[in-house]
Design an enzyme around this catalytic site. Structure first.
Site, PDB file in Angstrom:
ATOM      1  N   HIS A 185       0.645  -1.082  -0.274  1.00  0.00           N
ATOM      2  CA  HIS A 185      -0.216   0.401   0.212  1.00  0.00           C
ATOM      3  C   HIS A 185       1.521   1.196  -0.349  1.00  0.00           C
ATOM      4  O   HIS A 185       2.290   0.945  -0.231  1.00  0.00           O
ATOM      5  CB  HIS A 185      -0.802  -0.204   0.873  1.00  0.00           C
ATOM      6  CG  HIS A 185      -0.082   0.502   2.704  1.00  0.00           C
ATOM      7  ND1 HIS A 185      -0.945   0.718   3.807  1.00  0.00           N
ATOM      8  CD2 HIS A 185       0.964   0.480   3.070  1.00  0.00           C
ATOM      9  CE1 HIS A 185      -0.227   1.101   4.321  1.00  0.00           C
ATOM     10  NE2 HIS A 185       1.177   1.102   3.861  1.00  0.00           N
ATOM     11  N   CYS A 197       5.906   6.419   4.849  1.00  0.00           N
ATOM     12  CA  CYS A 197       4.354   5.500   4.473  1.00  0.00           C
ATOM     13  C   CYS A 197       3.927   6.160   2.891  1.00  0.00           C
ATOM     14  O   CYS A 197       3.126   5.240   2.878  1.00  0.00           O
ATOM     15  CB  CYS A 197       3.808   5.547   5.709  1.00  0.00           C
ATOM     16  SG  CYS A 197       3.494   4.516   6.805  1.00  0.00           S
ATOM     17  N   HIS A 238       4.855   0.324  -0.477  1.00  0.00           N
ATOM     18  CA  HIS A 238       5.404  -1.007   0.677  1.00  0.00           C
ATOM     19  C   HIS A 238       4.664  -1.474   0.967  1.00  0.00           C
ATOM     20  O   HIS A 238       3.916  -1.376   1.142  1.00  0.00           O
ATOM     21  CB  HIS A 238       6.406   0.383   1.781  1.00  0.00           C
ATOM     22  CG  HIS A 238       5.371   0.211   2.799  1.00  0.00           C
ATOM     23  ND1 HIS A 238       4.361   2.044   2.222  1.00  0.00           N
ATOM     24  CD2 HIS A 238       5.114   0.271   3.945  1.00  0.00           C
ATOM     25  CE1 HIS A 238       4.243   1.916   3.300  1.00  0.00           C
ATOM     26  NE2 HIS A 238       3.749   1.119   4.025  1.00  0.00           N
ATOM     27  N   HIS A 262       3.301  -5.460   3.275  1.00  0.00           N
ATOM     28  CA  HIS A 262       3.490  -5.241   4.807  1.00  0.00           C
ATOM     29  C   HIS A 262       2.778  -7.083   5.041  1.00  0.00           C
ATOM     30  O   HIS A 262       2.718  -7.187   4.021  1.00  0.00           O
ATOM     31  CB  HIS A 262       2.329  -4.832   5.906  1.00  0.00           C
ATOM     32  CG  HIS A 262       2.701  -2.993   5.899  1.00  0.00           C
ATOM     33  ND1 HIS A 262       3.757  -2.828   6.960  1.00  0.00           N
ATOM     34  CD2 HIS A 262       1.958  -2.170   5.634  1.00  0.00           C
ATOM     35  CE1 HIS A 262       4.001  -1.646   7.175  1.00  0.00           C
ATOM     36  NE2 HIS A 262       2.614  -1.258   6.388  1.00  0.00           N
ATOM     37  N   ASP A 292      -4.645 -10.459   0.121  1.00  0.00           N
ATOM     38  CA  ASP A 292      -3.200 -11.462  -0.198  1.00  0.00           C
ATOM     39  C   ASP A 292      -2.693 -10.790  -1.586  1.00  0.00           C
ATOM     40  O   ASP A 292      -3.396 -11.112  -2.777  1.00  0.00           O
ATOM     41  CB  ASP A 292      -3.858 -12.772   0.490  1.00  0.00           C
ATOM     42  CG  ASP A 292      -2.204 -13.925   0.598  1.00  0.00           C
ATOM     43  OD1 ASP A 292      -1.854 -13.323   0.580  1.00  0.00           O
ATOM     44  OD2 ASP A 292      -2.099 -14.399   0.301  1.00  0.00           O
ATOM     45  N   HIS A 293      -1.679 -10.249  -2.082  1.00  0.00           N
ATOM     46  CA  HIS A 293      -0.604 -10.166  -2.362  1.00  0.00           C
ATOM     47  C   HIS A 293      -1.031  -9.178  -3.293  1.00  0.00           C
ATOM     48  O   HIS A 293      -1.252  -9.111  -4.673  1.00  0.00           O
ATOM     49  CB  HIS A 293      -0.188 -11.534  -3.661  1.00  0.00           C
ATOM     50  CG  HIS A 293       0.573 -12.449  -2.622  1.00  0.00           C
ATOM     51  ND1 HIS A 293      -0.007 -12.802  -1.429  1.00  0.00           N
ATOM     52  CD2 HIS A 293       1.931 -12.218  -2.521  1.00  0.00           C
ATOM     53  CE1 HIS A 293       1.574 -13.711  -1.104  1.00  0.00           C
ATOM     54  NE2 HIS A 293       2.102 -13.241  -2.032  1.00  0.00           N
ATOM     55  N   GLU A 342      -0.251  -4.330  11.406  1.00  0.00           N
ATOM     56  CA  GLU A 342       0.698  -4.239  10.338  1.00  0.00           C
ATOM     57  C   GLU A 342       1.812  -4.317   9.990  1.00  0.00           C
ATOM     58  O   GLU A 342       2.215  -4.509   9.276  1.00  0.00           O
ATOM     59  CB  GLU A 342       0.350  -2.555  10.617  1.00  0.00           C
ATOM     60  CG  GLU A 342       0.752  -2.476   8.978  1.00  0.00           C
ATOM     61  CD  GLU A 342       0.459  -1.126   8.935  1.00  0.00           C
ATOM     62  OE1 GLU A 342      -0.566  -0.192   7.863  1.00  0.00           O
ATOM     63  OE2 GLU A 342       1.373   0.726   9.564  1.00  0.00           O
TER      64      GLU A 342
HETATM   65 NI    NI Z   1       2.500   1.019   5.385  1.00  0.00          NI
END
Ligand code: NI
Length: 137
Positions: free
Chosen positions: A16, A35, A41, A43, A81-82, A126
């Site tokens: 995200h 962020c 990036h 998580h 997911d992904h 997160e």
């Molecule tokens: Ni983040």
């Protein structure tokens, strides 16, 4: 009948960028720091979903956790997911993908889809240190 809470924990990986398109880049950087870096990036999220209800006197369950597992796989993980949470997920359109906003969106996704028990809590981790919990309202 006694009332209990049961929790299923699941895992997903997603990318995200925490970015509000109503604000300019400088404002985003000021609020969200790294962020909001342009290319995003990832998580390793941990999601804990808790349901509450009476313990069925015959079965001994509040809810069969296999059913909750299946629901989470079908309604949440299949989409998240992904994925890139900014662009890939229809039900996250216009959601700034902070942990708390994602917890609310996942709650809304699950609400009304759980039979025989009440959705009590959605907690999204997160990182190992940061989580947000939504309990409705
Ligand atoms: Ni983040």
């Amino acid at each position: 009948m006694p009332i209990a809470r049961v929790t299923r924990r699941v895992h997903f990986c997603a990318g995200h960028r925490v970015y509000n398109s109503d604000l300019d880049d400088e404002q985003n950087r000021s609020i969200y720091g790294a962020c909001s870096n342009p290319h995003g990036h990832g998580h390793n999220y941990e999601l804990e979903v808790t349901v509450e209800g009476e313990i069925d006197p015959q079965v001994g369950y509040v809810m069969d956790l296999r059913r909750l597992k299946g629901l989470l796989e079908d309604e949440v993980l299949a989409d998240l997911d992904h994925a890139n949470l900014n662009v890939d997920v229809e039900w996250l359109a216009d959601v700034v993908p902070t942990t708390e906003n994602l917890a609310v969106a996942i709650w809304n996704r699950l609400a009304g889809r759980i039979d025989g028990a009440r959705l009590a809590s959605v907690r999204l981790w997160e990182t190992e240190r940061n989580s947000a919990e939504y309990r409705g309202g």
